[in-house]
Motif scaffolding. Sequence first.
Motif, PDB file in Angstrom:
ATOM      1  N   MET A 187       0.843  -1.218   0.000  1.00 30.64           N
ATOM      2  CA  MET A 187       0.000   0.000   0.000  1.00 30.64           C
ATOM      3  C   MET A 187       0.871   1.258   0.000  1.00 30.64           C
ATOM      4  N   ALA A 188       0.530   2.126  -0.889  1.00 27.88           N
ATOM      5  CA  ALA A 188       1.339   3.358  -1.046  1.00 27.88           C
ATOM      6  C   ALA A 188       1.313   4.214   0.213  1.00 27.88           C
ATOM      7  N   SER A 189       2.468   4.775   0.552  1.00 23.72           N
ATOM      8  CA  SER A 189       2.516   5.650   1.718  1.00 23.72           C
ATOM      9  C   SER A 189       2.749   7.090   1.263  1.00 23.72           C
ATOM     10  N   ILE A 190       2.760   7.983   2.200  1.00 23.56           N
ATOM     11  CA  ILE A 190       2.916   9.398   1.876  1.00 23.56           C
ATOM     12  C   ILE A 190       4.260   9.653   1.196  1.00 23.56           C
ATOM     13  N   LYS A 191       5.230   8.817   1.528  1.00 19.86           N
ATOM     14  CA  LYS A 191       6.554   8.971   0.899  1.00 19.86           C
ATOM     15  C   LYS A 191       6.477   8.712  -0.593  1.00 19.86           C
ATOM     16  N   ASP A 192       5.765   7.656  -0.946  1.00 20.80           N
ATOM     17  CA  ASP A 192       5.616   7.327  -2.364  1.00 20.80           C
ATOM     18  C   ASP A 192       4.948   8.470  -3.112  1.00 20.80           C
ATOM     19  N   VAL A 193       3.951   9.038  -2.467  1.00 24.40           N
ATOM     20  CA  VAL A 193       3.256  10.156  -3.105  1.00 24.40           C
ATOM     21  C   VAL A 193       4.216  11.320  -3.290  1.00 24.40           C
ATOM     22  N   ALA A 194       4.990  11.594  -2.250  1.00 27.95           N
ATOM     23  CA  ALA A 194       5.942  12.704  -2.320  1.00 27.95           C
ATOM     24  C   ALA A 194       6.919  12.484  -3.468  1.00 27.95           C
ATOM     25  N   ALA A 195       7.437  11.277  -3.568  1.00 29.38           N
ATOM     26  CA  ALA A 195       8.391  10.952  -4.627  1.00 29.38           C
ATOM     27  C   ALA A 195       7.726  11.145  -5.997  1.00 29.38           C
ATOM     28  N   GLU A 196       6.556  10.584  -6.144  1.00 32.47           N
ATOM     29  CA  GLU A 196       5.829  10.662  -7.409  1.00 32.47           C
ATOM     30  C   GLU A 196       5.561  12.114  -7.817  1.00 32.47           C
ATOM     31  N   ALA A 197       5.245  12.946  -6.823  1.00 33.15           N
ATOM     32  CA  ALA A 197       4.900  14.331  -7.134  1.00 33.15           C
ATOM     33  C   ALA A 197       6.128  15.230  -7.165  1.00 33.15           C
ATOM     34  N   GLY A 198       7.264  14.703  -6.714  1.00 32.85           N
ATOM     35  CA  GLY A 198       8.481  15.501  -6.699  1.00 32.85           C
ATOM     36  C   GLY A 198       8.461  16.593  -5.640  1.00 32.85           C
ATOM     37  N   VAL A 199       7.845  16.303  -4.522  1.00 23.41           N
ATOM     38  CA  VAL A 199       7.837  17.264  -3.417  1.00 23.41           C
ATOM     39  C   VAL A 199       8.188  16.522  -2.137  1.00 23.41           C
ATOM     40  N   SER A 200       8.221  17.218  -1.020  1.00 24.27           N
ATOM     41  CA  SER A 200       8.522  16.552   0.248  1.00 24.27           C
ATOM     42  C   SER A 200       7.233  16.025   0.878  1.00 24.27           C
ATOM     43  N   VAL A 201       7.398  15.134   1.827  1.00 24.02           N
ATOM     44  CA  VAL A 201       6.233  14.591   2.503  1.00 24.02           C
ATOM     45  C   VAL A 201       5.454  15.693   3.213  1.00 24.02           C
ATOM     46  N   ALA A 202       6.178  16.697   3.672  1.00 27.90           N
ATOM     47  CA  ALA A 202       5.505  17.799   4.377  1.00 27.90           C
ATOM     48  C   ALA A 202       4.490  18.458   3.459  1.00 27.90           C
ATOM     49  N   THR A 203       4.889  18.658   2.229  1.00 29.01           N
ATOM     50  CA  THR A 203       3.983  19.303   1.277  1.00 29.01           C
ATOM     51  C   THR A 203       2.765  18.420   0.994  1.00 29.01           C
ATOM     52  N   GLU A 261      -3.889  10.347  -7.010  1.00 29.56           N
ATOM     53  CA  GLU A 261      -4.793   9.658  -7.910  1.00 29.56           C
ATOM     54  C   GLU A 261      -4.137   8.441  -8.560  1.00 29.56           C
ATOM     55  N   THR A 262      -2.974   8.654  -9.152  1.00 29.65           N
ATOM     56  CA  THR A 262      -2.350   7.543  -9.876  1.00 29.65           C
ATOM     57  C   THR A 262      -1.923   6.415  -8.944  1.00 29.65           C
ATOM     58  N   LEU A 263      -1.526   6.755  -7.719  1.00 32.02           N
ATOM     59  CA  LEU A 263      -1.102   5.692  -6.799  1.00 32.02           C
ATOM     60  C   LEU A 263      -2.279   5.103  -6.031  1.00 32.02           C
ATOM     61  N   GLY A 264      -3.421   5.739  -6.145  1.00 29.22           N
ATOM     62  CA  GLY A 264      -4.555   5.269  -5.360  1.00 29.22           C
ATOM     63  C   GLY A 264      -4.248   5.370  -3.874  1.00 29.22           C
ATOM     64  N   TYR A 265      -3.554   6.424  -3.535  1.00 32.66           N
ATOM     65  CA  TYR A 265      -3.137   6.599  -2.146  1.00 32.66           C
ATOM     66  C   TYR A 265      -4.290   6.930  -1.206  1.00 32.66           C
ATOM     67  N   ARG A 266      -4.255   6.288  -0.052  1.00 33.39           N
ATOM     68  CA  ARG A 266      -5.204   6.618   1.014  1.00 33.39           C
ATOM     69  C   ARG A 266      -4.392   6.737   2.291  1.00 33.39           C
ATOM     70  N   PRO A 267      -4.550   7.847   2.997  1.00 30.51           N
ATOM     71  CA  PRO A 267      -3.745   8.039   4.219  1.00 30.51           C
ATOM     72  C   PRO A 267      -3.998   6.919   5.228  1.00 30.51           C
ATOM     73  N   ASN A 268      -2.957   6.546   5.912  1.00 28.70           N
ATOM     74  CA  ASN A 268      -3.044   5.511   6.929  1.00 28.70           C
ATOM     75  C   ASN A 268      -3.583   6.125   8.223  1.00 28.70           C
ATOM     76  N   ALA A 269      -4.816   5.773   8.537  1.00 28.98           N
ATOM     77  CA  ALA A 269      -5.462   6.365   9.708  1.00 28.98           C
ATOM     78  C   ALA A 269      -4.742   6.002  10.997  1.00 28.98           C
ATOM     79  N   VAL A 270      -4.087   4.846  11.007  1.00 27.63           N
ATOM     80  CA  VAL A 270      -3.380   4.422  12.210  1.00 27.63           C
ATOM     81  C   VAL A 270      -2.227   5.382  12.501  1.00 27.63           C
ATOM     82  N   ALA A 271      -1.438   5.649  11.470  1.00 29.37           N
ATOM     83  CA  ALA A 271      -0.302   6.551  11.645  1.00 29.37           C
ATOM     84  C   ALA A 271      -0.787   7.942  12.036  1.00 29.37           C
ATOM     85  N   ARG A 272      -1.820   8.377  11.373  1.00 27.14           N
ATOM     86  CA  ARG A 272      -2.348   9.700  11.670  1.00 27.14           C
ATOM     87  C   ARG A 272      -2.794   9.788  13.138  1.00 27.14           C
ATOM     88  N   SER A 273      -3.475   8.738  13.565  1.00 28.11           N
ATOM     89  CA  SER A 273      -3.969   8.739  14.943  1.00 28.11           C
ATOM     90  C   SER A 273      -2.820   8.790  15.943  1.00 28.11           C
TER      91      SER A 273
END
Lengths: 339, 339
Positions: A1-17, A41-53
Motif C-alpha cells: 500500500m502506497a505511503s505518503i513517501k511514495d506520493v511525495a516521490a511521485e509528485a516531486g515534493v517533500s512529505v511535508a507538502t 490519484e495515480t497511486l490510489g493513495y489513502r492516508p493511513n489512519a493508524v499513523a495519523r492517529s
Amino acid sequence: MASIKDVAAEAGVSVATVSRVLNDHPSVSADARTRVLAAVETLGYRPNAVARSLRTDQTRTLGLVISDVMNPYFTELARSVEEEARSLGYSVIIGNADERPDLQDHHVRTLLDRRIDGLLVSPTDGGSPLMLDAARTGTPMVFVDRWIPGVDVPVVRSDGRGAVRDLVAHLYGLGHRRLAIIAGPAATTTGRERVEVFREALGAYGLELPDAYTGQGDFQAESGRLVTEGFLDLAEPPEVVFAADNLMALGALDAVRARGLRVPDDLALAAFDDIRWFVHTDPPITAIAQPTGELGRAAVRALVDRIEGRPGESVTLPARLVVRRSCGENHTPVQRSTT
Amino acid sequence: MASIKDVAAEAGVSVATVSRVLNDHPSVSADARTRVLAAVETLGYRPNAVARSLRTDQTRTLGLVISDVMNPYFTELARSVEEEARSLGYSVIIGNADERPDLQDHHVRTLLDRRIDGLLVSPTDGGSPLMLDAARTGTPMVFVDRWIPGVDVPVVRSDGRGAVRDLVAHLYGLGHRRLAIIAGPAATTTGRERVEVFREALGAYGLELPDAYTGQGDFQAESGRLVTEGFLDLAEPPEVVFAADNLMALGALDAVRARGLRVPDDLALAAFDDIRWFVHTDPPITAIAQPTGELGRAAVRALVDRIEGRPGESVTLPARLVVRRSCGENHTPVQRSTT
DNA sequence: AGTGCTCGTGGAATCGATTACATCGACCGG
DNA sequence: CCGGTCGATGTAATCGATTCCACGAGCACT
C-alpha cells in the motif's frame, strides 16, 4: 500500500507538502497542489489512519458499549448513534456486553486501548473500577439510557414517569386492580427506577405493589417467562403484568401462551420500550415508547461536545404511552397514540 | 496516559525490555520481569494499540459491513461474528450499509483506512470498484450471506434449496396453487436466487410463477407492504405470498391487516429468515430458518484463516423449513420443526 | 539599497510501540 | 586458560503520518 513517501516521490515534493495538501493547509502553491493530487490519484493513495492517529492523538472514533445488541431497542439506539456520529465525521465501534459486566469491561478496555476519542455507555452494572477510572481520568464519556449514580458524566436518557402514570391510569380505567411488574436488574438504574415509578403511580390510585407482585428479571426474555410463571402460580395472580423491557414482555407472552391462557383476557400485558414488532404480536402490545433515535443522536452530540472541548450536557426526553390491545379494550380518555 | 517509556523509567530498564516482558519474549530475567510488571501495575499502564498497529502492521480488527442492522437476521449474524472474533482475539467494527451502496462504500473505505486485518461483507449490490479493488489487491475478505459472482473470495452462506422445496411441498399439500413471491433486489445474490429456487420448486409440482406474481421488493418492510397490496389488487390474487426476507413479510402482514383480511384464511404467508418474533405474530409465521449463528462463526473462521495465511474456504450450510400457522393448518408429512 | 514581511517549501523531530543488532558477562568444553 | 556460545539487556531504526522550525525568494516600504 502506497505511503505518503511514495506520493511525495511521485509528485516531486517533500512529505511535508503532501501532508499540507491533504489537510488543506493554506500555504501550498497551486502547482504543488495539483501535482500532489495527481500523484494521489495515480497511486490510489489513502492516508493511513493508524499513523495519523498516533501522531495527532485522536482517532475520530467513538466507542459504544451497549447492554444487548439483540434487544431491538438497543439496535435502534446503535443505529442512530452511528448515523449521527457519521454526520459529525466520527466512526463508532460497538461493543455488546450481553448484560454481562465482565464482557462490558472487556469492551471498555479494548476500546480504551484503541484510544477512541470518547465513550458512550449504557452500563450493565454499578460500574467496574475500570470504568470509574476512565471517567475520572478524563476520557470523554456519556451515559445513555442507563447510568451510574454519583459519577460525574452527562446522562442522556428518557423519563418514563409521565408515561407510566398514563399507563396506570389506563389500566385502572380498564378495571385492573392487581398489577404486577417484572423488574430489571437492581444493578441498573432503569431496572430500579421503573419499579419505583410504577409503585409511585399505583400509589396515586391507592394501589399497592406487594412483593409477590414484584418479580426480578434480567432484561432477557427467559427471565420474563420465569417470573410470569411465578405470577400465574400465585393463589391470587395479578390481572396485569408490566414488563420493564421488551424482551421480558416477550417471555411473559410465552408463559401465558404455554398455559393456554390468553392476553389480555386472562392476563393483561404492557411493556417498557416500544418496538415495531409489538404491532404484529397477538395481541398488539401496549407499550411505553422512548424517543430512541433522538436519544442516540443527543448522546452523540453531548459526547462530541465533550471531546471537542465544549460543555456537553445531560438530556432527558419524555417517553410516551402507546395503547394497543394487550391490556383489554380501551374506552378511557388516556389513549394517546396508535400504530 | 503512561507510555512504555514511563514504565521503563519506573522499572529502571529500557523500553526494549518492557516490550519483551509484555510480549513474553523468552529472554528476560525473572528480576526484570517482576520489576516491569510492578511498574505496569503502579502506573496503570496499558499499551497503545494504535502505536502497536503502526509498527506491526496489524490491528487485530475485523470489519463487518452488513446490509441492514435493523434486520434481526443481520443483528444475530453480527452478534455471532463478534463472539467468534473475540474468542480468536480480534475485535470487530460493524458498518451498517442500510441497503445503500454509497453507505456500503463509505464503510469499506473507512475500514480500509483504519487498516483492519480483514473484511467480512454482505454486499448490497454488485460491487463497487472500491470493493472489487480491495478484493483484488489482497485485503483478506470473505462474503457472508450474499456475495458477488466472479470475485475470488470465499463465500459463507446457507443453501435454501431444500428448505424451499419443503415449503412448496407444504403449501401444495395445503391445497395452494397460486403462489407469489416478494423478491429482494436483483442486485443481490440472495435477491435473485430465492426467486429462482422458488420457481424451480414450483416447477416440480407443475406450477408456474407468472410475472404478476413476482413482486419486486428491496428487503425492507415498506416494499413488502406495497408489493402485497399490488397482489391483492389483482383480479385473481395469489393464495400464498412468500417473502424473501423477514422484514418484507412484516410489510405483507401489514398490508393484509390494513384491508381487514386475515392470514392465512385470505392470504397465506411464508418468509425466508426465521426470527424469534415470528413465533409471536398473529398468526405465527412459517419460515425458512438459516443457521445464522453458525454462518457468522464460520465466516469469521474463514476470514481469520485467510489473515493468518491458511487457505480459508467457502462454506455452505443448509437452511430448514419451520412450519407454523401462517399458511393454514398443517396436515402434511413435511412438517420438520416446531417452537 | 536595506529591512522586514509573507509565502512556499523541505528537513527533521515526534507520537509509542516492536525488533534487528550490538554488547557484555557468565559459563562450558577442550 | 581461552575461544565460543548463550542469555539478558540496551541502542537505535522503523512504521506513516503531522508539524515545528529554518531557509530562501519575492515584495513592499522607507
